[in-house]
Structure formats: C-alpha cells, structure tokens
Scaffold this motif. Structure first.
Motif, mmCIF file in Angstrom:
data_model
loop_
_atom_site.group_PDB
_atom_site.id
_atom_site.type_symbol
_atom_site.label_atom_id
_atom_site.label_comp_id
_atom_site.label_asym_id
_atom_site.label_seq_id
_atom_site.Cartn_x
_atom_site.Cartn_y
_atom_site.Cartn_z
ATOM 1 N N ALA A 10 14.238 4.434 -17.650
ATOM 2 C CA ALA A 10 14.323 4.604 -16.182
ATOM 3 C C ALA A 10 12.825 4.800 -15.972
ATOM 4 O O ALA A 10 11.960 5.333 -16.714
ATOM 5 N N LYS A 11 12.088 4.113 -14.941
ATOM 6 C CA LYS A 11 10.839 4.102 -14.446
ATOM 7 C C LYS A 11 10.731 4.645 -12.885
ATOM 8 O O LYS A 11 11.609 3.991 -12.365
ATOM 9 N N THR A 12 9.905 5.074 -12.710
ATOM 10 C CA THR A 12 9.586 5.519 -11.274
ATOM 11 C C THR A 12 8.889 4.312 -10.725
ATOM 12 O O THR A 12 7.719 3.976 -11.084
ATOM 13 N N ILE A 13 9.444 3.955 -9.238
ATOM 14 C CA ILE A 13 8.499 2.853 -8.781
ATOM 15 C C ILE A 13 7.798 3.660 -7.493
ATOM 16 O O ILE A 13 8.294 4.104 -6.615
ATOM 17 N N SER A 14 6.292 3.364 -7.480
ATOM 18 C CA SER A 14 5.779 3.888 -6.564
ATOM 19 C C SER A 14 5.425 2.779 -5.188
ATOM 20 O O SER A 14 5.626 1.588 -5.473
ATOM 21 N N ARG A 15 5.110 3.260 -4.229
ATOM 22 C CA ARG A 15 4.900 2.320 -2.962
ATOM 23 C C ARG A 15 3.665 2.273 -2.420
ATOM 24 O O ARG A 15 2.891 3.562 -2.720
ATOM 25 N N THR A 16 2.995 1.249 -2.244
ATOM 26 C CA THR A 16 1.775 1.132 -1.631
ATOM 27 C C THR A 16 2.102 0.318 -0.091
ATOM 28 O O THR A 16 2.990 -0.467 -0.085
ATOM 29 N N PHE A 17 0.985 0.356 0.529
ATOM 30 C CA PHE A 17 1.144 -0.279 1.974
ATOM 31 C C PHE A 17 -0.103 -1.073 2.295
ATOM 32 O O PHE A 17 -1.207 -0.613 2.070
ATOM 33 N N LYS A 18 -0.132 -2.220 2.711
ATOM 34 C CA LYS A 18 -1.255 -3.315 2.981
ATOM 35 C C LYS A 18 -1.082 -3.334 4.512
ATOM 36 O O LYS A 18 0.019 -3.600 4.948
ATOM 37 N N PHE A 19 -2.433 -3.220 5.076
ATOM 38 C CA PHE A 19 -2.624 -3.727 6.565
ATOM 39 C C PHE A 19 -3.848 -4.011 6.785
ATOM 40 O O PHE A 19 -4.959 -3.423 6.304
ATOM 41 N N ASN A 20 -4.229 -5.139 7.212
ATOM 42 C CA ASN A 20 -5.534 -5.765 7.498
ATOM 43 C C ASN A 20 -6.554 -5.711 6.638
ATOM 44 O O ASN A 20 -7.688 -5.162 6.862
ATOM 45 N N GLY A 21 -6.121 -6.058 5.267
ATOM 46 C CA GLY A 21 -6.952 -6.275 4.061
ATOM 47 C C GLY A 21 -7.136 -4.890 3.433
ATOM 48 O O GLY A 21 -7.766 -4.813 2.586
ATOM 49 N N MET A 22 -6.497 -3.631 3.852
ATOM 50 C CA MET A 22 -6.610 -2.134 3.494
ATOM 51 C C MET A 22 -5.401 -1.808 2.782
ATOM 52 O O MET A 22 -4.334 -2.407 3.062
ATOM 53 N N THR A 23 -5.499 -1.086 1.544
ATOM 54 C CA THR A 23 -4.435 -0.770 0.779
ATOM 55 C C THR A 23 -4.212 0.751 1.415
ATOM 56 O O THR A 23 -5.220 1.561 1.361
ATOM 57 N N THR A 70 7.454 -6.225 -5.655
ATOM 58 C CA THR A 70 7.423 -5.242 -6.879
ATOM 59 C C THR A 70 6.914 -5.865 -8.046
ATOM 60 O O THR A 70 7.178 -7.127 -8.355
ATOM 61 N N LYS A 71 5.666 -5.405 -8.376
ATOM 62 C CA LYS A 71 5.013 -5.744 -9.823
ATOM 63 C C LYS A 71 4.960 -4.660 -10.695
ATOM 64 O O LYS A 71 4.114 -3.742 -10.324
ATOM 65 N N GLY A 72 5.311 -4.576 -11.730
ATOM 66 C CA GLY A 72 5.568 -3.469 -12.690
ATOM 67 C C GLY A 72 6.188 -2.373 -12.075
ATOM 68 O O GLY A 72 7.479 -2.448 -11.647
ATOM 69 N N THR A 73 5.580 -1.370 -11.752
ATOM 70 C CA THR A 73 6.036 -0.035 -11.227
ATOM 71 C C THR A 73 5.608 0.315 -9.850
ATOM 72 O O THR A 73 5.585 1.403 -9.490
ATOM 73 N N VAL A 74 4.929 -0.895 -9.137
ATOM 74 C CA VAL A 74 4.428 -0.687 -7.735
ATOM 75 C C VAL A 74 5.177 -1.591 -6.787
ATOM 76 O O VAL A 74 5.169 -2.877 -7.013
ATOM 77 N N SER A 75 5.733 -1.034 -5.831
ATOM 78 C CA SER A 75 6.129 -2.016 -4.628
ATOM 79 C C SER A 75 5.206 -1.960 -3.626
ATOM 80 O O SER A 75 4.848 -0.978 -2.970
ATOM 81 N N THR A 76 4.919 -3.152 -2.867
ATOM 82 C CA THR A 76 3.876 -3.286 -1.766
ATOM 83 C C THR A 76 4.512 -3.734 -0.817
ATOM 84 O O THR A 76 5.249 -4.910 -0.777
ATOM 85 N N TYR A 77 4.349 -3.091 0.338
ATOM 86 C CA TYR A 77 4.962 -3.405 1.567
ATOM 87 C C TYR A 77 3.807 -3.700 2.491
ATOM 88 O O TYR A 77 2.485 -3.042 2.328
ATOM 89 N N THR A 78 4.023 -4.758 3.391
ATOM 90 C CA THR A 78 2.603 -5.327 4.085
ATOM 91 C C THR A 78 3.134 -5.072 5.702
ATOM 92 O O THR A 78 4.203 -5.482 5.856
ATOM 93 N N PHE A 79 2.169 -4.602 6.367
ATOM 94 C CA PHE A 79 2.287 -4.568 7.968
ATOM 95 C C PHE A 79 1.665 -5.694 8.229
ATOM 96 O O PHE A 79 0.439 -5.891 8.201
ATOM 97 N N ILE A 80 2.490 -6.258 9.167
ATOM 98 C CA ILE A 80 1.778 -7.531 9.736
ATOM 99 C C ILE A 80 1.846 -7.322 11.430
ATOM 100 O O ILE A 80 2.832 -6.998 11.936
ATOM 101 N N ARG A 81 0.680 -7.745 11.870
ATOM 102 C CA ARG A 81 0.573 -7.514 13.280
ATOM 103 C C ARG A 81 1.371 -8.364 14.118
ATOM 104 O O ARG A 81 1.107 -9.715 13.797
ATOM 105 N N ALA A 82 1.829 -7.968 15.244
ATOM 106 C CA ALA A 82 2.692 -8.842 16.043
ATOM 107 C C ALA A 82 1.490 -9.994 16.709
ATOM 108 O O ALA A 82 0.570 -9.227 17.276
#
Length: 69
Positions: A5-18, A52-64
């Motif tokens: 079992a591995k823990t998946i961490s989350r990161t968020f991307k917005f406008n080129g920033m993490t 998801t790559k490895g143990t990191v899930s990346t979500y991206t905020f897209i501006r409307a």
C-alpha cells in the motif's frame, strides 16, 4: 506476490504554478475556494485530472474563457 500500500499525495497546478495540498480531507471545490483568497480567478475555473505519476496525483485548475457583455 505481496501487495504494498502506498499513499498518494495531491498537488494542484494553476497558471504555471504548483500549489500544495492544504489538506487531504478537502474535496476539489473546497481546495479551489481555499486558494481563491490568493487567486480570485480560481472561482471561475474548472478542475481537470487527476494525472497520477508514481505516488503523486496532479489536478489542474483551468480558467474559464468567455466573453464579457
């Protein structure tokens, strides 16, 4: 073969920033409102992902994108 079992961490991307995950218990809308204090344009964004790559899930905020008027 044993399962590991591995823990998946989350990161968020917005406008080129993490952006770091403020709390794993928050859902996407709560995270969006949390960061909207610093980045108000997030209120009109949509969430894509996760990717998801490895143990990191990346979500991206897209501006409307839309026209005023």
């Amino acid at each position: 073969m044993a399962l590991i079992a591995k823990t998946i961490s989350r990161t968020f991307k917005f406008n080129g920033m993490t952006l770091a995950d403020p709390s794993p218990e928050m859902d996407m809308e709560t995270v969006k409102r949390f960061y909207a204090n610093q980045y108000p344009e997030l209120l009109n964004s949509v969430v894509e992902g996760p990717v998801t790559k490895g143990t990191v899930s990346t979500y991206t905020f897209i501006r409307a994108v839309g026209a005023k008027g």
